[in-house]
Write a protein that holds these residues in place. Structure first.
Motif, PDB file in Angstrom:
ATOM      1  N   VAL A 132      -0.905   2.879  16.580  1.00 19.41           N
ATOM      2  CA  VAL A 132      -0.585   1.845  17.599  1.00 19.41           C
ATOM      3  C   VAL A 132      -0.881   0.491  17.046  1.00 19.41           C
ATOM      4  N   GLN A 133      -1.647   0.257  16.353  1.00 18.48           N
ATOM      5  CA  GLN A 133      -2.052  -1.336  15.782  1.00 18.48           C
ATOM      6  C   GLN A 133      -1.143  -1.581  14.958  1.00 18.48           C
ATOM      7  N   ALA A 134      -0.402  -0.812  14.139  1.00 17.96           N
ATOM      8  CA  ALA A 134       0.444  -1.297  13.381  1.00 17.96           C
ATOM      9  C   ALA A 134       1.913  -1.577  13.548  1.00 17.96           C
ATOM     10  N   GLN A 135       2.174  -0.846  15.001  1.00 15.98           N
ATOM     11  CA  GLN A 135       3.699  -0.906  15.401  1.00 15.98           C
ATOM     12  C   GLN A 135       4.284  -2.313  15.396  1.00 15.98           C
ATOM     13  N   ASP A 136       3.620  -3.381  15.779  1.00 21.10           N
ATOM     14  CA  ASP A 136       4.117  -4.664  16.001  1.00 21.10           C
ATOM     15  C   ASP A 136       4.640  -5.423  14.519  1.00 21.10           C
ATOM     16  N   TYR A 137       3.965  -5.004  13.444  1.00 22.65           N
ATOM     17  CA  TYR A 137       4.327  -5.465  12.161  1.00 22.65           C
ATOM     18  C   TYR A 137       3.741  -4.523  11.193  1.00 22.65           C
ATOM     19  N   PRO A 138       4.565  -3.323  10.997  1.00 23.49           N
ATOM     20  CA  PRO A 138       3.844  -2.354  10.121  1.00 23.49           C
ATOM     21  C   PRO A 138       3.727  -2.769   8.520  1.00 23.49           C
ATOM     22  N   PHE A 180       1.841   3.573  22.281  1.00 22.25           N
ATOM     23  CA  PHE A 180       2.323   3.633  21.088  1.00 22.25           C
ATOM     24  C   PHE A 180       3.799   4.007  21.239  1.00 22.25           C
ATOM     25  N   LYS A 181       4.737   3.544  20.677  1.00 23.22           N
ATOM     26  CA  LYS A 181       6.159   3.496  21.103  1.00 23.22           C
ATOM     27  C   LYS A 181       6.823   4.398  20.159  1.00 23.22           C
ATOM     28  N   GLU A 182       6.678   4.361  18.769  1.00 22.90           N
ATOM     29  CA  GLU A 182       7.586   5.087  18.126  1.00 22.90           C
ATOM     30  C   GLU A 182       6.959   5.509  16.775  1.00 22.90           C
ATOM     31  N   ASP A 183       7.269   6.584  15.910  1.00 25.22           N
ATOM     32  CA  ASP A 183       6.487   6.661  14.643  1.00 25.22           C
ATOM     33  C   ASP A 183       7.563   6.722  13.449  1.00 25.22           C
ATOM     34  N   ASN A 184       8.040   5.382  13.243  1.00 27.14           N
ATOM     35  CA  ASN A 184       8.942   5.072  12.162  1.00 27.14           C
ATOM     36  C   ASN A 184       8.499   4.117  11.249  1.00 27.14           C
ATOM     37  N   LEU A 185       7.010   3.932  11.086  1.00 25.55           N
ATOM     38  CA  LEU A 185       6.307   2.941  10.602  1.00 25.55           C
ATOM     39  C   LEU A 185       6.560   2.765   9.251  1.00 25.55           C
ATOM     40  N   ILE A 186       6.513   3.873   8.719  1.00 20.18           N
ATOM     41  CA  ILE A 186       6.695   3.760   7.108  1.00 20.18           C
ATOM     42  C   ILE A 186       8.132   3.083   6.705  1.00 20.18           C
ATOM     43  N   GLU A 187       9.145   3.814   7.442  1.00 19.08           N
ATOM     44  CA  GLU A 187      10.412   3.052   7.138  1.00 19.08           C
ATOM     45  C   GLU A 187      10.865   1.631   7.567  1.00 19.08           C
ATOM     46  N   ASP A 188       9.966   1.346   8.587  1.00 25.94           N
ATOM     47  CA  ASP A 188      10.005   0.144   9.134  1.00 25.94           C
ATOM     48  C   ASP A 188       9.468  -0.947   8.081  1.00 25.94           C
ATOM     49  N   ALA A 189       8.317  -0.509   7.720  1.00 26.48           N
ATOM     50  CA  ALA A 189       7.509  -1.351   6.682  1.00 26.48           C
ATOM     51  C   ALA A 189       8.342  -1.596   5.614  1.00 26.48           C
ATOM     52  N   VAL A 190       9.129  -0.563   4.788  1.00 18.39           N
ATOM     53  CA  VAL A 190       9.775  -0.733   3.719  1.00 18.39           C
ATOM     54  C   VAL A 190      11.121  -1.525   3.932  1.00 18.39           C
ATOM     55  N   HIS A 237       0.328  -3.821   7.216  1.00 14.83           N
ATOM     56  CA  HIS A 237      -0.789  -2.553   7.440  1.00 14.83           C
ATOM     57  C   HIS A 237      -0.416  -1.186   6.233  1.00 14.83           C
ATOM     58  N   SER A 238      -0.043  -1.876   5.201  1.00 14.41           N
ATOM     59  CA  SER A 238       0.179  -0.933   3.885  1.00 14.41           C
ATOM     60  C   SER A 238      -0.946  -0.146   3.522  1.00 14.41           C
ATOM     61  N   MET A 239      -2.352  -0.246   3.457  1.00 14.89           N
ATOM     62  CA  MET A 239      -3.202   0.499   3.198  1.00 14.89           C
ATOM     63  C   MET A 239      -3.106   1.731   4.137  1.00 14.89           C
ATOM     64  N   PHE A 240      -3.110   1.457   5.440  1.00 16.23           N
ATOM     65  CA  PHE A 240      -2.855   2.764   6.476  1.00 16.23           C
ATOM     66  C   PHE A 240      -1.924   3.564   6.183  1.00 16.23           C
ATOM     67  N   LEU A 241      -0.379   2.800   5.738  1.00 16.21           N
ATOM     68  CA  LEU A 241       0.527   3.409   5.528  1.00 16.21           C
ATOM     69  C   LEU A 241       0.484   4.307   4.275  1.00 16.21           C
ATOM     70  N   PRO A 263     -15.113  -7.169  16.374  1.00 15.46           N
ATOM     71  CA  PRO A 263     -13.619  -6.861  16.028  1.00 15.46           C
ATOM     72  C   PRO A 263     -13.356  -5.488  15.416  1.00 15.46           C
ATOM     73  N   ARG A 264     -12.390  -4.902  15.751  1.00 16.71           N
ATOM     74  CA  ARG A 264     -11.798  -3.856  14.932  1.00 16.71           C
ATOM     75  C   ARG A 264     -10.739  -4.237  14.306  1.00 16.71           C
ATOM     76  N   GLU A 265     -10.825  -4.590  12.639  1.00 19.07           N
ATOM     77  CA  GLU A 265      -9.844  -5.191  12.046  1.00 19.07           C
ATOM     78  C   GLU A 265      -9.104  -4.070  11.489  1.00 19.07           C
ATOM     79  N   THR A 266      -7.722  -4.190  11.727  1.00 22.13           N
ATOM     80  CA  THR A 266      -6.708  -3.291  11.325  1.00 22.13           C
ATOM     81  C   THR A 266      -5.842  -3.969  10.156  1.00 22.13           C
ATOM     82  N   TYR A 267      -5.492  -5.159  10.508  1.00 21.77           N
ATOM     83  CA  TYR A 267      -4.514  -6.041   9.496  1.00 21.77           C
ATOM     84  C   TYR A 267      -4.882  -6.087   8.207  1.00 21.77           C
ATOM     85  N   ASP A 268      -3.993  -5.754   7.204  1.00 25.02           N
ATOM     86  CA  ASP A 268      -4.463  -6.164   5.862  1.00 25.02           C
ATOM     87  C   ASP A 268      -4.172  -7.470   5.532  1.00 25.02           C
TER      88      ASP A 268
END
Length: 648
Positions: A560-566, A172-182, A569-573, A516-521
C-alpha cells in the motif's frame, strides 16, 4: 564562553559547545525555560560532517551579533540527527511540507510544546542567493510571535493535521509494483554516464541490489546492465577515492566525477554489498576489487580498536571542501617522479589546468586502462596525503550503521573467501553485544564510553539483518537463534497492531506529535522494509509459520505504501521478490568436523542453508560432505560437489 552542550558526547553538539549561541541539547529544561520565558524555540538539526552545517555555523552561530538575537528572542536547541532519528524524521517531514524539500542543516521554529510553525534548511546570515537572511528572519519571527501569535499557532496546527492525515493508510490499487519500479528506474537511467536522474547523483546501492536480484530471477539483462553500468562508472569516477579508497556521499555532477567529499559509513556498507553481489553474478574482477578496496578503507580508517565502526569523515579541511583529496600536476610529478608521474597522470586525468576548480580529482573516467598496477604510486600518494591537515572524524558508533557494515563484510567474505572480513564482522557484532545491548534492549549509539538511552526500529531491524548474514557466512545457529529473539522483541516493541507496519519509536517512548512509520528508502533502506526482509529470510531459514504470517502481513502493508512510487521502495521489493521466488534450500550433511571455507566456496551468494550431523534423513554420500538441494518444490539428487549458482 561555553553553553549547555559542553557535556554532550555527540561530536556535532561538541562542535557548537563554544558558540556564543546559548545552545541547549534536546532536554526538558530547554522546553520549560521557553515556556516560563514565553519564547519560541529555534531547533537546529545537523550532523558533524555536514558541509553546509559548517557554513551556517561559521556565518551565524559563531557570530556574536546573530547569537545576541537568538539569545534574546529564542531558546535554541541543537540535535544530532544521527543520535535522534525520531526528532530528525518528524521535523524533516515538517520541513518538506513547508518548503517542498529538506536537508541539513535543518532549521525549525516551534512552540515549547514542540509544535512547528516555520521551517527551512540553510539560511545565509545576510540575504543572498535569493534567500532571506537569517538575522532578518529571526527579527521577523520574533515580531510575529509577539504581535500575531494566533496566526503562527494556526500554522502549526495545520501542518500537524496535514502530517497526521498523510500517515493514514490508503486503499491498495494494484500489485504490479516490481515491474512498475523497474520501468521507473529505466525511465530515469542515464545510459551514457550511469546512475539515475540528473545531478546530483546518489549511489542508492539498494536500487542496484534490487535490479540485480530482479535480473537474476527474471533473466532480464537490461536490469543487470543498468546496475553494472552505474557500478563501473562510480568506480571510475571521483566519487570513489582512488588514493585512500572508499566512496564519498554523492556526485555533484552527472559524470560521477566531482563528489561531495564526506564519507559515510552507511554508503560504504551498502556499496560493499552491491559490488559483492555484482561480482557473484558476473565474475567481473573489478567489482570484487572495488568491494575489497572499500573494505580496506573501512578497516584502515573507520574501525575502532574495539571493533566498532566510526560514523563519518568530513568533507572539509582547512575550511575548504575536498582540499584534502585533490592534487596539482606538480605535486604528482614531485612525489612520483617524472616517468611514473606522467604515466599516472595520463591514466588518472591529472592535468596542469585541473579537472575540478583548478586542481585534480584522480579518476579513470577518460581512461580505458583499469588493469595497470599503480599500487606503489597510490601508496606514496596516500602517505603524502595523510600528512595534510587531518580530516574531522565523527567517532561515535551507531548501532544501525554498524550492523549494515557487519552485514556487508559478511557478504564480502562469501565472495572473497578471506577470513579477515568475517573476523571484522564478528568483532563488530561482539562490540554491539558488549556495548550497545542489555539483554534484548538495544541502544542507538556509543561514544567515549557512554551509550544512549534510546533505541529505534532501525537499530533492531538492521541488527537482525546482520545476524542473518553472519549465520549465512558461518552456518552457526547461534546467530540465527539470536536473530529470532531480537526479531520477536522488535515486533513486541514497535509493531502497529491496528494498522500494520512498525513505528520508528516505541509507542510508550515517543515525545513528539507524530510517531512515524517510515517506509520510503532514502540514503539507507527503511526499517519497515528491512523488517519485511528479515521476516522473509527467517521464515525461509527456520520454516516457522509465524515468520511466514509476519512476512505476508508486512509485505501487504508495504504494498500500500509503495504504490505511489514503487522505485522508492527497492528494499521492500527485494523482500517481495525473495518471498515469491525463494533461493535454493540447501541441507549440508557433514561429519562432526567440516571445512567451512571450502564449503562456502561451493555455495550460492544467497541461499537457505542448514547443516546437519549424523542425520538419518540426510545420509552421507560416499562418506563425504553431501549437499541436498531443492528449489521450486523440486529436489535434486544428493551430491558431493554442487554446481555453483549465483542467485543474489
Amino acid at each position: 564562553m561555553s553553553n549547555h552542550l559542553k557535556n554532550a558526547t555527540s561530536p556535532y553538539l561538541l562542535q557548537h559547545a563554544e558558540n556564543p549561541v546559548d545552545w541547549y541539547p534536546w532536554c526538558k529544561e530547554a522546553f520549560e525555560k521557553a515556556k516560563s520565558e514565553d519564547k519560541p524555540i529555534f531547533l537546529s538539526i545537523g550532523y558533524s560532517t555536514c558541509h553546509w552545517c559548517h557554513v551556517m555555523a561559521h556565518e551565524s552561530f559563531e557570530d556574536s551579533r546573530t547569537a545576541e538575537i537568538l539569545n534574546r528572542h529564542f531558546i535554541s536547541i541543537k540535535v544530532d540527527r544521527e543520535e535522534r532519528p525520531d526528532i530528525d524524521s518528524v521535523y524533516m517531514s515538517v520541513c518538506q511540507a513547508f518548503t517542498g524539500s529538506g536537508g541539513w542543516p535543518m532549521s525549525i521554529f516551534m512552540t515549547w510544546d514542540k509544535k512547528p510553525f516555520f521551517a527551512g534548511t540553510y539560511f545565509p546570515v545576510r540575504s543572498r542567493y535569493g534567500m532571506p537572511g537569517f538575522t532578518d528572519m529571526l527579527h521577523a519571527i520574533a515580531k510575529q510571535w509577539n504581535d500575531n501569535r494566533t496566526e503562527l499557532l494556526q500554522s502549526a496546527e495545520q501542518i500537524i493535521t496535514h502530517l497526521k492525515k498523510s500517515e493514514a493508510i490508503t486503499d491498495f490499487k494494484e500489485d504490479n509494483l516490481i515491474e512498475d519500479a523497474v520501468q521507473l528506474l529505466k525511465q530515469s537511467f542515464d545510459s551514457v554516464y550511469g546512475g539515475f536522474g540528473s545531478a546530483p547523483k546518489f549511489p542508492t546501492p539498494h536500487n542496484l541490489l534490487f535490479l540485480m536480484l530482479y535480473a537474476s530471477q527474471k533473466q532480464v539483462q537490461d536490469a543487470l546492465q543498468m546496475a553494472e553500468k552505474t557500478l563501473l562508472q562510480m568506480r571510475k569516477g571521483g566519487i570513489f577515492d582512488h588514493i585512500g579508497y572508499g566512496f564519498s556521499r554523492y556526485s555533484t555532477d552527472k559524470y560521477f566525477l566531482a563528489p561531495h567529499f564526506e564519507k559515510m559509513l552507511y554508503d560504504n556498507a551498502l556499496l560493499i554489498m552491491a559490488y559483492s553481489a555484482a561480482y557473484a553474478m558476473t565474475k567481473n574482477q573489478i567489482h570484487l576489487d572495488t568491494a575489497e578496496k572499500t573494505a580496506k578503507y573501512i578497516l584502515r580508517e573507520m574501525t575502532s580498536p574495539d571493533g566498532g565502526f566510526y560514523s563519518a569523515q568530513d568533507a572539509d579541511s582547512e575550511g575548504v571542501e575536498g582540499k584534502y583529496y585533490t592534487f596539482t600536476l606538480n605535486e604528482i610529478m614531485d612525489i612520483l617522479g617524472k616517468e611514473r608521474g606522467k604515466q599516472f597522470s595520463q591514466t588518472f586525468d591529472i592535468t596542469a589546468g585541473g579537472n575540478f576548480e583548478g586542481v585534480n580529482i584522480p579518476n579513470l573516467l577518460k581512461s580505458s586502462d583499469m588493469e595497470s598496477d599503480f599500487s606503489e604510486e597510490i601508496q606514496k600518494l596516500y602517505d603524502y596525503r595523510k600528512k595534510r591537515t587531518k580530516l574531522h572524524l565523527d567517532d561515535k558508533i551507531l548501532l544501525s550503521w554498524n550492523a549494515l557494515m557487519t552485514a556487508a563484510l559478511s557478504m564480502l567474505y562469501r565472495v572473497a573467501h578471506k577470513e579477515k572480513y568475517l573476523q571484522a564482522a564478528q568483532n563488530a557484532e561482539r562490540f554491539i553485544e558488549q556495548n550497545l545491548c542489555d539483554g534484548l534492549q538495544l541502544f542507538t549509539n556509543w561514544r567515549d564510553g557512554k551509550r544512549s538511552e534510546k533505541s529505534f526500529l532501525d537499530d533492531y531491524a538492521f541488527y537482525i539483518a546482520s545476524l542473518i548474514e553472519l549465520y549465512n557466512s558461518t552456518l552457526d545457529t547461534v546467530y540465527l537463534e539470536k536473530a529470532e529473539r531480537f526479531c520477536d522483541e522488535a515486533v513486541r516493541r514497535f509493531a502497529d497492531c491496528q494498522s500494520g507496519g512498525f513505528y520508528l519509536c516505541e509507542a510508550s517512548h515517543t515525545e513528539l506529535f507524530l510517531n512515524p512509520r517510515e517506509t520510503y528508502d532514502g540514503a539507507i533502506p527503511s526499517g519497515n522494509a528491512v523488517m519485511a526482509y528479515n521476516f522473509v529470510r527467517l521464515y525461509q531459514l527456520t520454516d516457522k509459520e509465524k515468520y511466514c504470517f509476519l512476512a505476508e502481513k508486512q509485505l501487504a502493508f508495504l504494498s500500500v505504501q509503495a504504490q505511489d512510487y514503487p522505485a522508492g521502495h527497492s528494499m521492500f521489493l527485494m523482500a517481495k521478490l525473495l518471498h515469491e521466488n525463494p533461493p535454493e534450500h540447501i541441507v549440508i550433511a557433514v561429519k562432526t568436523d567440516f571445512d567451512l571455507q571450502e564449503i562456502q566456496k561451493l555455495l550460492p551468494f544467497m541461499a537457505n542453508v542448514s547443516v546437519v550431523r549424523d542425520n538419518m534423513e540426510y545420509p552421507l554420500k560416499n562418506d563425504k560432505v553431501t549437499y541436498y538441494i531443492c528449489k521450486n518444490h523440486v529436489c535434486l539428487p544428493p551430491t558431493n560437489q554442487p554446481q555453483q549458482t549465483f542467485v543474489i
